[in-house]
Enzyme design. Structure first.
Site, PDB file in Angstrom:
ATOM      1  N   HIS A 448       0.866  -1.127  -0.271  1.00  0.00           N
ATOM      2  CA  HIS A 448       0.013  -0.121  -0.072  1.00  0.00           C
ATOM      3  C   HIS A 448       0.927   1.254  -0.003  1.00  0.00           C
ATOM      4  O   HIS A 448       0.292   2.279  -0.413  1.00  0.00           O
ATOM      5  CB  HIS A 448      -1.005   0.063   1.133  1.00  0.00           C
ATOM      6  CG  HIS A 448      -2.218  -0.993   0.736  1.00  0.00           C
ATOM      7  ND1 HIS A 448      -2.207  -2.462   1.141  1.00  0.00           N
ATOM      8  CD2 HIS A 448      -3.156  -0.544  -0.066  1.00  0.00           C
ATOM      9  CE1 HIS A 448      -3.338  -2.891   0.538  1.00  0.00           C
ATOM     10  NE2 HIS A 448      -3.674  -1.832  -0.038  1.00  0.00           N
ATOM     11  N   ASP A 714      -5.471  -7.803  -5.110  1.00  0.00           N
ATOM     12  CA  ASP A 714      -5.720  -8.719  -4.663  1.00  0.00           C
ATOM     13  C   ASP A 714      -6.564 -10.121  -5.424  1.00  0.00           C
ATOM     14  O   ASP A 714      -5.858 -11.160  -5.003  1.00  0.00           O
ATOM     15  CB  ASP A 714      -7.172  -8.505  -3.460  1.00  0.00           C
ATOM     16  CG  ASP A 714      -6.320  -7.833  -2.230  1.00  0.00           C
ATOM     17  OD1 ASP A 714      -5.303  -8.272  -1.705  1.00  0.00           O
ATOM     18  OD2 ASP A 714      -6.783  -6.763  -1.788  1.00  0.00           O
TER      19      ASP A 714
HETATM   20  C1  PEP Z   1      -6.980  -4.481  -5.049  1.00  0.00           C
HETATM   21  O1  PEP Z   1      -7.062  -5.393  -4.368  1.00  0.00           O
HETATM   22  O2  PEP Z   1      -6.937  -4.395  -6.426  1.00  0.00           O
HETATM   23  C2  PEP Z   1      -7.495  -3.025  -4.549  1.00  0.00           C
HETATM   24  C3  PEP Z   1      -7.764  -2.039  -5.607  1.00  0.00           C
HETATM   25  O3  PEP Z   1      -7.643  -2.753  -3.349  1.00  0.00           O
HETATM   26  P1  PEP Z   1      -6.430  -2.657  -2.434  1.00  0.00           P
HETATM   27  O4  PEP Z   1      -5.189  -2.560  -3.065  1.00  0.00           O
HETATM   28  O5  PEP Z   1      -6.606  -1.396  -1.503  1.00  0.00           O
HETATM   29  O6  PEP Z   1      -6.363  -3.938  -1.598  1.00  0.00           O
HETATM   30 MG    MG Z   2      -8.004  -5.063  -2.354  1.00  0.00          MG
END
Ligand code: PEP
Ligand code: MG
Length: 827
Positions: A448, A714
């Site tokens: 993140h 994810d």
């Molecule tokens: C993802 O999982 O692609 C998404 C956009 O959510 P995050 O990256 O916040 O888990």
């Molecule tokens: Mg995600």
């Protein structure tokens, strides 16, 4: 702690021995002198009453050891015992050890917290150490022969020559303590003929400064002294755990990077070139004003809590490092943990709290400063560098004590931040005028902080590993966020080239930004909606300037991070409103709290999990914590009265989760209705498509919802069972994997059939190499980090949509990641 009583015919001798022994026990051991008799004309002799008084003064439940000189001293001591109650007498031992040597050895041993038996053994054995030092072989032999068996079994002296090039630096010191603590034994260690210290204290062992070739004298006692002796010999044979390679690495660290000829390679996490001074982020110890309190015990509890908290943080960092790098590197954290567990350091703070009635923050920072000074005074550069570890750990505890956000980065000049790990909250807090780039030891492309760096437009390289230590502090550094290469100042010609490239990049960005606000329309007239991923108003403004036509993903969890309680409904309302305002009426899709995984929030008290990414994450947590969830839903519903907001649930893996979440949403709307508070009953509701199982119940989702958004980060992680944050599997974690592309195609097809709107907000949406393919698969709404928008829009403008259909046919013939990457020009 065991107390000592020194009995002598001479008052002066008893006082003198007491003085000496107190020094050995670092003034921590209670020692009482009972020398001479109170008769000015005849002062030489022993007095049972005096001895009794001394025993009572030195007494604690741990017991008292009485050392005597000759003849009637023993008799007087025996009489003194008669005066004591049984329960006290049972814990007092008259010891035959020589007065001076015995007292010194007993004090040193007692100081390390040993029990009565161990202190006795140490006192009895005290002449042996003297023999060794005098190298008097005859004496030694005679003495050794005279030792009784029990003594031989329980007390041992061991000499170890420091074998490794860097000496007893942080890691071997930490390892040594780990070894000592693994056995039911006590160990004192002295460097050559210096004063012995407890071998289980990192602050004492770490500051000995033992260099290669110097002798460590161990005095081992206790039940497993023999096993400990063996383990220490093995430790020495292992070169104190230092490998040649490691020595070279550590030496490189000392010599900085003068000899580095190649760039350092990391994982490219946010594109762009940055050239600026490298600033290693390790906070200095702040100045704490002396404040008094009359509740020392409360301050001790606060200190213990703070230490516990930091320990927990270290455990999780250690786990992360261990899963991504060699175990060796996780061991470096051991040094930090040992400092936290150091009894000596803790006791010195506790003494200050009790004796000076000061606040824990002041006492802790004073003792940490003292320790820092000791490290800075070492004559070994590697050990001197450990002073910064002391400060780092000291700071972490201080932040807990003061309730301050951890790691607030305070910068004064333009720089590239170099650090072990940058949390999402710290990344959000960066001053964009000063931070030109980021380099971190851990992290992956979709962790993140990397995502945030992209949204903020800061070039970033993550997952550099231990090569990061080659970057000197405060010297010029250049990073290429596309290739993941890092160049130190001596690569002058490369840096000059990078400067030229940066100039061209900046000009290109400026020109595409100028066109960014125009719609993204293919050559043959198909318009695509381009939205932004944001986590706060700062990024929303950047995204809007870059041509965002709304927010496709608002990650709200960052509002919940780096604080000690959750934001109130009103605080959430205001924060979300700011994002809506910066989007000037365009839609803002607010994702409900996606806590868990790599976004832990300590005050939410999620129990420790073996697999946090597979645990209580996202909607799963919210459905178990409905008060928190409903507070967030209320804030969003209130906004829906005036702003164009939508709501999105993360991590949905079963349809029941959507049904339950919608029920709570309706409850919240009912409450608002009753309270006469405005909201829109028509607010759109959607889910993230990121748990693979959700692909298979899209028709059911269509009954409950208005839209879907594909989370490729994810989806890739869960479909391929590859940790999105793990450097060692990064090369396979690719959304271009045929299985991921197949899943995307399925989602697009199934949602179209079910009449559900669908967009993509995973990182793939902002990758220009995927734009043709995604268009060809039928994606019409892309959501990405703000700075990526101009380039994606520009790319779309150059595409002939109808010609892309061919690509889909080609796609179905490519079955390997390599083939696919070649098809789209990735490799
Ligand atoms: C993802 O999982 O692609 C998404 C956009 O959510 P995050 O990256 O916040 O888990
Ligand atoms: Mg995600």
């Amino acid at each position: 702690m065991i107390g000592l009583v020194i009995v002598s015919h001479s008052r002066m001798l008893a006082e003198g021995v007491k003085e000496l022994a107190l020094q050995m026990g670092q003034n921590k051991v209670k020692i009482e002198a009972a020398g001479g008799i109170d008769d000015d004309e005849n002062p030489i002799g022993t007095d049972p009453m005096k001895i009794e008084e001394a025993i009572r003064a030195a007494y604690s439940d741990d017991g008292v050891l009485v050392l005597m000189d000759i003849g009637s001293a023993i008799m007087s001591a025996e009489i003194a015992l008669e005066f004591l109650d049984d329960d006290v007498r049972n814990k007092v031992v008259l010891c035959e050890a020589p007065l001076v040597e015995g007292a010194i050895a007993a004090a040193a041993q007692a100081m390390s917290g040993s029990n009565l038996k161990e202190v006795i053994a140490e006192a009895k054995n005290s002449l042996q150490a003297k023999n060794v030092l005098l190298q008097n072989e005859d004496n030694q032999e005679a003495d050794i022969n005279e030792q009784n068996n029990e003594l031989e079994l329980t007390t041992r002296n061991l000499q170890i020559i420091v074998p490794n090039k860097l000496g007893l630096h942080a890691r071997p010191a930490a390892k040594l303590i780990e070894i000592v603590n693994a056995f039911d034994a006590n160990a004192l260690v002295a460097l050559d003929s210096k004063k012995p210290v407890s071998a289980s204290s990192i602050s004492l062992v770490g500051t000995m400064g033992a260099k290669k070739g110097e002798i460590l004298n161990f005095t081992l006692s206790g039940k497993e002294a023999d096993k400990l002796e063996k383990a220490l010999i093995e430790f020495q044979a292992s070169n104190f755990g230092d490998e040649d390679k490691e020595i070279i690495r550590s030496t490189t660290k000392i010599e900085k990077v003068k000899s580095v000829s190649d760039g350092i390679q990391g994982i490219a996490a946010s594109s762009g070139i940055a050239i600026a001074k490298a600033i290693w982020f390790k906070k200095d110890l702040p100045i704490i004003e002396k404040e008094h309190t009359d509740d020392a015990e409360h301050e001790i509890v606060l200190l213990q809590e703070a230490i516990k908290c930091v320990n927990r943080d270290l455990d999780s960092i250690q786990q992360k490092i261990a899963s991504k790098f060699k175990n060796d590197e996780a061991q470096i954290i051991d040094f930090h943990k040992l400092l936290l567990q150091d009894k000596d350091l803790f006791e010195s703070v506790v003494n200050m709290l009790r004796e000076e009635s000061v606040k824990a923050s002041f006492a802790w920072s004073s003792q940490i400063k003292k320790l820092e000074k000791q490290y800075l005074a070492m004559n070994n550069e590697y050990l001197r560098e450990r002073a910064s570890d002391v400060v780092e750990i000291g700071n972490k505890v201080l932040c807990e004590l003061l309730g301050e956000p951890k790691n607030k980065i305070d910068l004064k000049e333009e720089c590239i931040i170099v650090t072990d790990e940058l949390g999402p909250a710290e990344t959000m807090d960066l001053d964009l005028n000063l931070v030109k780039g980021i380099v971190t030891r851990v992290g992956g492309e979709t962790s993140h902080s990397a995502i945030l760096a992209r949204s903020l437009g800061i070039p970033a390289i993550v997952g550099v590993g231990d090569k990061i230590d080659k970057i000197p502090n405060k010297e010029l550094l250049a990073i290429d966020g596309v290739s993941g290469e890092i160049w130190t100042k001596n690569h002058t010609s490369i840096i000059a080239d990078l400067r030229k490239r940066k100039k061209i990049d900046d000009e290109m960005r400026e020109s595409s930004q100028a066109k960014a606000k125009a719609p993204a329309c293919t050559k043959d007239g198909k318009t695509v909606q381009i939205l932004a991923n944001v986590s706060g108003a700062k990024e929303a403004k950047i995204a809007f300037e870059n041509g965002a036509e709304g927010v496709g993903l608002y990650r709200t969890e960052f509002l919940f991070m780096n604080r000690d309680k959750m934001p109130s409904e009103e605080e959430q309302y205001q924060a979300y409103k700011e994002v809506c305002i910066s989007m000037e009426g365009h839609p803002v899709c607010i994702r409900t709290l996606d806590v868990g995984g790599d976004k832990p929030i300590p005050y939410l008290d999620i129990a420790e999990e073996n697999n946090p990414f597979l645990g209580l994450r996202g909607i799963r947590y919210c459905l178990q914590n409905t008060e928190l969830f409903k507070t967030q839903l209320r804030a969003i519903c209130r906004l829906s009265a005036k702003y164009n907001v939508r709501i999105m649930y993360p991590m949905v893996g079963v349809i029941e989760e959507v049904i339950s979440a919608n029920m709570l949403l309706r409850e919240v709307q009912q409450d608002l209705l009753k309270e006469g508070i405005d909201f829109s009953p028509n607010m759109s509701v959607g889910v993230m498509m990121e748990v693979p199982s959700s692909i298979f119940f899209i028709p059911q989702l269509a009954n409950e919802l208005d839209f879907l958004s594909i989370g490729t980060n994810d989806l890739t992680q869960y479909l391929l069972a590859l940790d999105r944050d793990n450097r060692s599997v990064a090369k396979y974690h690719s959304p271009f994997h045929p299985a991921v592309l197949e899943a995307i195609r399925e989602i697009l097809m199934r949602s179209k059939k079910a009449g559900l709107e669908v967009s993509m907000c995973g990182e793939l949406a902002g990758n220009t190499k995927a734009t043709n393919l995604l268009l060809a698969l039928g994606l019409e709404k892309f959501s990405m980090n703000g700075p990526a928008i101009p380039a994606v829009k520009e790319k779309i403008r150059g595409i002939n949509f109808s010609a892309q259909k061919l690509l889909v046919n080609k796609l179905s013939t490519k079955r390997t990641l390599k083939e696919l990457k070649t098809l789209i020009g990735e490799s």
